[in-house]
Structures are given as C-alpha cells and as structure tokens.
Design a protein around this motif. Structure first.
Motif, PDB file in Angstrom:
ATOM      1  N   ASP A 143      25.426-115.635  46.209  1.00 51.39           N
ATOM      2  CA  ASP A 143      26.197-115.090  45.088  1.00 51.39           C
ATOM      3  C   ASP A 143      26.468-113.600  45.264  1.00 51.39           C
ATOM      4  O   ASP A 143      27.548-113.108  44.903  1.00 51.39           O
ATOM      5  N   LYS A 150      32.618-113.810  38.602  1.00 51.78           N
ATOM      6  CA  LYS A 150      31.192-114.088  38.496  1.00 51.78           C
ATOM      7  C   LYS A 150      30.785-114.085  37.027  1.00 51.78           C
ATOM      8  O   LYS A 150      31.323-113.331  36.214  1.00 51.78           O
ATOM      9  N   THR A 155      28.327-117.423  40.748  1.00 47.11           N
ATOM     10  CA  THR A 155      29.674-117.921  41.019  1.00 47.11           C
ATOM     11  C   THR A 155      29.758-119.416  40.728  1.00 47.11           C
ATOM     12  O   THR A 155      28.744-120.117  40.651  1.00 47.11           O
TER      13      THR A 155
END
Length: 314
Positions: A143, A150, A155
């Motif tokens: 991530d 995000k 994510t």
C-alpha cells in the motif's frame, strides 16, 4: 485413523458437542480453513510476490491470465480442504448460500440455519485475521508503494485480498454484479446438488470435496472477473468486517470507492443467497424430479434411454 484418539475435553463437557454446538464448531473451522487458504492465495499474488522481489516491481501483479489462475486454484484448494475438515460433522456447508438452499430443498432443519450462518461468519472473520497477521508487513509495504486513491492509507488492490468489488466496466451499477453473483452461485449449488446426489452419478470414495473444489475453480475461471466471484456471503462479509475494523474504512463498509462503486456490501450477500436457491431448484426441476420418478418405477432405464430395453432389442 485406526488408532483410538482420546478426546481433549473432559467427558462431562464433551457430550454437548455431539449436537448443534459441535456442528457449529465444525462449520467455524471449515470456513476458517476456507478463508485462510483462499485469502492467503490472493495475498500471495497481490502483495507477497511483488514485495518479495518475485515480480517485475513492488506493485506489479496480474500481468496475465496465469496470475488469475493462481487465485482460482487457491480458492479451489481452500474449498477442498475446508470441506474435508468439517464434512464428517456438519456436512461442511461453509457457505450460507449452501445452508439456505439445503434448508429449502434438502430437508436441512431450519432451526440450524442461523446458527450455521453465525459460525460461518465468525470463521470467515477469524480466517481473514490470520491472513492479515501473517501478511500485514507485505500488505502495508504494498500500500505504501502503490499510487492512486487511498482510504486511510489502504488501496482497493489490498482490499481485494479479503473481499470483493465490481469491475470498472459496470460503472457503479448494481444489476450487473448482482446478476453475476446470482448466476455464479446458482451454478455452484446446481453442481453441488449433482455431486452429492446418490441417485445420479455421484462421486464415490470420499472424492466429493475434490470435485466441489473443481467446481469453484471452474466458476472462477469462467465467471470470476466481473465481481470477484464471492458466491458465498460469509466468504465476503466476514473478511469485509475484519478489514473495516483493520482500517480499510469505506472500502469495506459500506463498500464504496469514489467513481467506481458505492454501497456494494449487500450484493455478495443477497446475490448468493438468491442464486443458491435458484441453482438447487433448477437441478431438481430438470434432473432431480426425473430421478425421483425413475426410482418410483422400480427399474430405472439405463442413462440415455427412455425405457427399459427388451431382450430382443439387446
């Protein structure tokens, strides 16, 4: 095993496990195994292989159809072993859609439906927690390296390790993913009904779990890309609850990503429950009722024949 295995629990406390409580424990463990291997295979493909330097980059995954096969066979093996773990005690539904369909058409007691559902949901939640405990370093590294939208640092790609969401070509629509889940689960229950039907060409020698695993692989290969082929409310909602608690926020509940999908959480629940009933009804309508009539006649014809042949015809 041929040897006698002494119980871990005192005999005075063991008896209560002989009934519904024991069946729920088996459903919990079977679903736990399902998620541990299934979500574990996705974690390997999405985060662990890229992060360990085994792909072209730290966020590189799904370069071709072969990557998808890793996940489809991972889930197939997960089903096989989950059913082998729980089958002798509870029948290894490990899927609320199976439990509901069997209650509708296989005389499974309705009083056991909600307890089975609860055990399956808790098992799925615990399985997701295990996967996160093992792979959280890989997931966090993935991530951090990943670009794009995000939510709380996470994510949608890392969320896909645990739960499902629709493909972008649905443009946030409801009916496409809902129909996908109904169709996928209908096929699952239709084939499970065929595999376990002793009146039909049922699988022998305890190979039923293996064949059901093949069924899940076939559904993933043929119908998996639209919405992640949850085809199991507990498989999706248990890990979804865990990811919500672990920080994925709106991606998990209500299941929203700006511009992609919104309030998706209920579709992998309602779709499979509807599809499971449709699948078992379809099997009984087209095949099961025919087998019933032939059994009542006493001397059913050979497969492919409409009546018993005479000696002259032989």
């Amino acid at each position: 095993m041929a040897v006698e295995i002494p119980p871990l629990i005192k005999p005075s406390r063991l008896r209560r496990r002989g009934g519904l409580w024991g069946e729920c424990l088996a459903e919990f463990l079977g679903t736990f195994v399902l998620i541990a291997f299934g979500c574990g295979s996705v974690a390997t493909a999405v985060a662990a292989l890229p992060g360990s330097g085994r792909t072209a980059g730290p966020t590189t995954f799904f370069l071709g159809a072969g990557d998808w096969l890793l996940i489809t066979w991972g889930w197939a093996f997960a089903v096989v072993f989950g059913v082998y773990v729980a089958g002798g005690v509870s029948g290894a539904h490990i899927n609320p859609a199976v439990t509901l369909a069997f209650a509708v058409r296989r005389r499974f007691p309705w009083v056991k439906v909600v307890p089975y559902w609860c055990a399956q949901l808790v098992g799925a939640f615990a399985g997701a927690a295990l996967v996160y405990a093992v792979y959280h370093d890989a997931i966090n590294t993935f991530d951090a390296a990943m670009k794009g939208p995000k939510t709380n640092g996470h994510t949608v790609a890392s969320f896909s390790i645990f739960a499902t969401f629709p493909a972008p070509y649905f443009h946030g629509g409801v009916w496409g993913p809902l129909v996908d889940q109904i169709v996928g689960t209908a096929l699952l229950l239709m084939l499970i009904a065929a595999v376990v039907d002793l009146r039909n060409t049922a699988v022998k020698a305890n190979l039923g779990p293996l064949v059901v695993g093949f069924v899940v692989a076939a559904i993933g290969i043929s119908y998996g890309a639209n919405a992640g082929y949850a085809i199991n409310p507990a498989r999706d909602f248990g890990p979804r609850l865990f990811t919500f608690a672990a920080g994925w926020g709106d991606l998990a509940l209500p299941g929203s990503l700006a511009g992609s999908f919104s309030h998706y959480w209920w579709i992998p629940i309602v779709g499979p429950l509807v599809g499971g009933v449709v699948g078992v009804l379809a099997y009984d309508l087209f095949v099961g009722d025919v087998l019933t009539v032939r059994a009542q006649e006493g001397v059913p014809p050979e497969p492919g024949r409409t009546r018993v042949s005479t000696q002259d015809e032989e």
